[in-house]
Design an enzyme around this catalytic site. Structure first.
Site, PDB file in Angstrom:
ATOM      1  N   HIS A 179      -1.889  -5.503   1.523  1.00 45.27           N
ATOM      2  CA  HIS A 179      -3.155  -6.224   1.289  1.00 45.27           C
ATOM      3  C   HIS A 179      -2.821  -7.615   0.771  1.00 45.27           C
ATOM      4  CE1 HIS A 179      -7.172  -7.168  -0.363  1.00 45.27           C
ATOM      5  NE2 HIS A 179      -6.477  -7.758  -1.329  1.00 45.27           N
ATOM      6  N   LYS A 181       0.829  -1.197   0.000  1.00 40.22           N
ATOM      7  CA  LYS A 181       0.000   0.000   0.000  1.00 40.22           C
ATOM      8  C   LYS A 181       0.876   1.264   0.000  1.00 40.22           C
ATOM      9  CE  LYS A 181      -3.968  -2.267   2.260  1.00 40.22           C
ATOM     10  NZ  LYS A 181      -4.795  -2.337   3.504  1.00 40.22           N
ATOM     11  N   GLU A 226      -9.520 -10.667  -7.576  1.00 41.06           N
ATOM     12  CA  GLU A 226      -8.653  -9.497  -7.416  1.00 41.06           C
ATOM     13  C   GLU A 226      -7.531  -9.426  -8.463  1.00 41.06           C
ATOM     14  OE1 GLU A 226      -7.402  -9.811  -3.305  1.00 41.06           O
ATOM     15  OE2 GLU A 226      -9.410  -9.331  -2.565  1.00 41.06           O
ATOM     16  N   ASN A 229      -1.881   0.120   7.243  1.00 40.75           N
ATOM     17  CA  ASN A 229      -1.434  -1.233   7.617  1.00 40.75           C
ATOM     18  C   ASN A 229      -0.610  -1.920   6.529  1.00 40.75           C
ATOM     19  OD1 ASN A 229      -3.528  -1.837   5.914  1.00 40.75           O
ATOM     20  ND2 ASN A 229      -4.657  -3.126   7.345  1.00 40.75           N
ATOM     21  N   TYR A 245     -12.333  -3.189  -3.123  1.00 40.10           N
ATOM     22  CA  TYR A 245     -12.940  -3.029  -1.795  1.00 40.10           C
ATOM     23  C   TYR A 245     -14.465  -3.007  -1.838  1.00 40.10           C
ATOM     24  CZ  TYR A 245      -8.283  -2.240   0.131  1.00 40.10           C
ATOM     25  OH  TYR A 245      -6.978  -2.392   0.536  1.00 40.10           O
TER      26      TYR A 245
END
Ligand code: IDP
Ligand code: MG
Length: 146
Positions: free
Chosen positions: A126, A20, A137, A123, A60
């Site tokens: 992913h 990310k 995905e 965080n 998402y």
């Protein structure tokens, strides 16, 4: 015939893994990718890009309407990411184990989020949560991948 997962299918299981924007900004890319390599996973695709709205919306979709949805998208659009695909035996579950819990404050030491994550909204990575999610995905970011 009942569908059974053949041994070669299991060996070649694929998962989608993304570093990310905070991971890229903080210069953590090589150290984090090394953890997947150390686990004997094989990287089959890698690209740096800025996630667009079509991609984040698709990735998402399950979180649409949740209180953190808008800030999640702002975060994911905030800078370049590295998107990757990894292959190996039990790749999906293995990568989730390497990543650790969603909230870095709960993630075990030795996991990617436990060691590098700062907060639930930063965080660092992913990873697909199931084989089915991975199959959904991967084409969002790698539409032409065999
Ligand atoms: P996961 O990434 O461990 O699969 P999910 O529950 O699927 O976790 O949430 C997707 C992402 O949404 C998380 O990785 C995190 O970036 C963000 N997120 C989840 N819950 C919260 C929250 O309560 N506040 C802010 N961001 C959240
Ligand atoms: Mg998830």
């Amino acid at each position: 015939m009942d569908r059974e997962v053949s041994q070669s299918e299991e060996m070649n299981e694929r998962t989608f893994f993304m570093l990310k924007p905070d991971a890229v900004r903080r210069g953590l890319v090589e150290r984090i990718l090394q953890r997947l390599e150390d686990a004997s996973l094989r990287m089959v695709a890698k690209q740096q890009l800025v996630v667009n709205k079509a991609q984040s919306g698709a990735l998402y979709t399950e979180h649409e309407g949740k209180p953190f949805y808008d800030s999640l998208l702002t975060y994911i659009h905030s800078g370049p990411v590295i998107v990757t695909v990894w292959e190996g035996s039990g790749a999906v579950a293995l990568v989730r184990k390497l990543i650790g819990a969603t909230n870095p404050t709960d993630a075990a030491s030795g996991t990617i989020r436990g060691d590098f994550g700062l907060a639930i909204d930063e965080n660092v990575v992913h990873g697909s949560d199931s084989v089915q999610s991975a199959e959904r995905e991967i084409p969002i970011f790698f539409p032409g991948l065999d």
